[in-house]
Design an enzyme around this catalytic site. Structure first.
Site: not given
Ligand code: CAA
Length: 391
Positions: A81, A113, A235
């Site tokens: 992609e 992906c 994935h």
């Molecule tokens: N210690 C331990 N854990 C902690 C923590 C700490 N101090 N602070 C936060 N966490 C945990 C949270 O509880 C959360 O865990 P859970 O989901 O199990 O509850 C985790 O860390 C992440 O925290 P947030 O959800 O608050 O993180 P965020 O809002 O910053 O974003 C994300 C995380 C959504 C993955 C972001 O990085 C993102 O948008 N990434 C790109 C999109 C992506 O990868 N999506 C995946 C599905 S889509 C797909 O698979 C296709 C692809 O390849 C893109």
């Protein structure tokens, strides 16, 4: 009896540089545990301009194919992609660079992906019809969300090459598979945008929903199959994702010994992904390599599930079976050496590399130098991308 076809050889190639996630988290003012535990990443591969998706793909394939293979390959299929051209496929570059038999075809498949999974299925179907021939499948991607964005810790870069043949040495892939499509905007990459668009929390939710739907479909179509799957690979956009999917399935179904069994194999299936990051089309196959290289409890003959997810969204569960000497052909030490050869970047170096824009004026760019031995992107002349080999 179904003719056995599948993955005969598999190889991984990641760029020369990485950034340590704790160091980057500290610099961003984020608790490092959020990224190492909450998201599940330790290191993130960082590509320079010279290690673009074509170079990554060519280097991955070059590691696994022999001169004899080059004569037997009828198709080069690249799942990506991160295409470099709306028209010309990465597969044609790789076909040329590796000097594969000219009486072959080469093309690219796109669906986020998921693309390389479609490529693998197509390859297997082709070899079922022509068991004496081979197909080269490559997954290659560079993931970019931008500096200091919530997606930043889930970036990465790398390529996986697979040689598909009859009577494969590593994993047979069954004809029977289970798929689902659901038109959504959870993650997408408009042609004019340098960075991915993502609705992060929706994307992780959609992924889990799709996993549950596909597994429920398996239950309906082939009720005893799931219980025969010894380990489930995923994935992995980040390595917490597969665990979230397992939890979602447990929530939908209630607890079940098979889910505990899949959990028991999960850590082995993410060792390499923790050190590379998201390589989009290749992430599922990186996780497969990780499982095969790192899980000493698996045995030949056992069944492996491969859950592919491509935003937008297409999912498919493939079913594989481990071949008698698979361990011999997935060399854990060589893989470790490949990751250990890398150099760590400081945050400043990472940001500089990340923001480097190619100097493209009227289809020309400044010549680039290689990061290391292998194929590299050398710049653009007359709008034509140039690749060289550093001996
Ligand atoms: N210690 C331990 N854990 C902690 C923590 C700490 N101090 N602070 C936060 N966490 C945990 C949270 O509880 C959360 O865990 P859970 O989901 O199990 O509850 C985790 O860390 C992440 O925290 P947030 O959800 O608050 O993180 P965020 O809002 O910053 O974003 C994300 C995380 C959504 C993955 C972001 O990085 C993102 O948008 N990434 C790109 C999109 C992506 O990868 N999506 C995946 C599905 S889509 C797909 O698979 C296709 C692809 O390849 C893109």
């Amino acid at each position: 009896k179904e003719l056995e076809v599948g993955i005969d050889k598999i190889g991984l190639y990641v760029p020369k540089y990485y950034i340590d996630m704790k160091e980057l988290a500290t610099y961003r003012g984020v608790d490092p545990n959020k990224w190492t535990i909450g998201i599940g990443q330790e290191q993130m591969a960082v590509p320079t301009l010279a290690s673009d998706v074509v170079a990554l793909a060519a280097n991955a394939a070059n590691q696994i194919i022999t001169e004899e293979d080059k004569g037997l390959i009828d198709q080069v299929i690249v799942g990506t992609e991160s295409g470099v051209d709306h028209s010309k496929s990465i597969a044609t570059f790789v076909h040329g660079l590796l000097e594969i038999n000219p009486f072959a075809k080469a093309f690219e498949i796109k669906q986020a992906c998921y693309g390389a999974t479609a490529a693998l299925q197509l390859a297997c179907d082709y070899v079922r019809l022509r068991p004496e021939r081979k197909v080269l499948v490559i997954a290659t991607d560079i993931s970019r969300y931008g500096l200091d964005t919530s997606g930043e810790p889930t970036q990465g870069a790398g390529a996986i090459a697979m040689l598909v043949s009859a009577n494969p040495k590593i994993l047979t892939i069954r004809q029977e598979s289970f798929m689902h499509t659901n038109h959504q905007f959870d993650f997408w990459r408009p042609n004019d945008s340098e960075y991915a668009m993502v609705d992060g929390h929706f994307s992780t939710k959609l992924y889990q929903d799709e996993f549950v739907k596909v597994l429920e479909h398996v239950e309906a179509m082939n009720p005893s199959l799931l219980e025969r799957i010894e380990a489930m690979t995923f994935h992995l956009p980040f390595t917490k994702m597969g665990l979230k999917a397992l939890n979602a399935y447990e929530e939908a179904k209630g607890s079940h010994p098979i889910i505990d069994k899949w959990r028991s194999h999960y850590d082995a299936s993410r060792v390499l992904n923790r050190r590379v990051g998201n390589i989009y089309t290749g992430s599922l196959f990186l996780s497969l390599i990780s499982l095969l290289a790192k899980d000493d409890t698996l045995s030949a003959g056992e069944t492996i599930g491969l859950f592919s997810y491509g935003s937008g969204a297409v999912s498919e569960l493939l079913i594989g079976q481990l071949q008698p000497d698979y361990r011999q052909y997935v060399n854990s030490e060589e893989i470790e050496q490949h990751l250990d050869r890398r150099d760590a970047l400081t945050v400043e170096q990472y940001e500089t590399i990340f923001l480097e824009k190619q100097l493209v004026n009227d289809g020309q760019s400044a010549p680039l130098t290689a990061d290391e031995v292998g194929f590299y992107f050398a710049g653009i002349t007359d709008y034509k991308r140039q690749y060289h080999y550093q001996a």
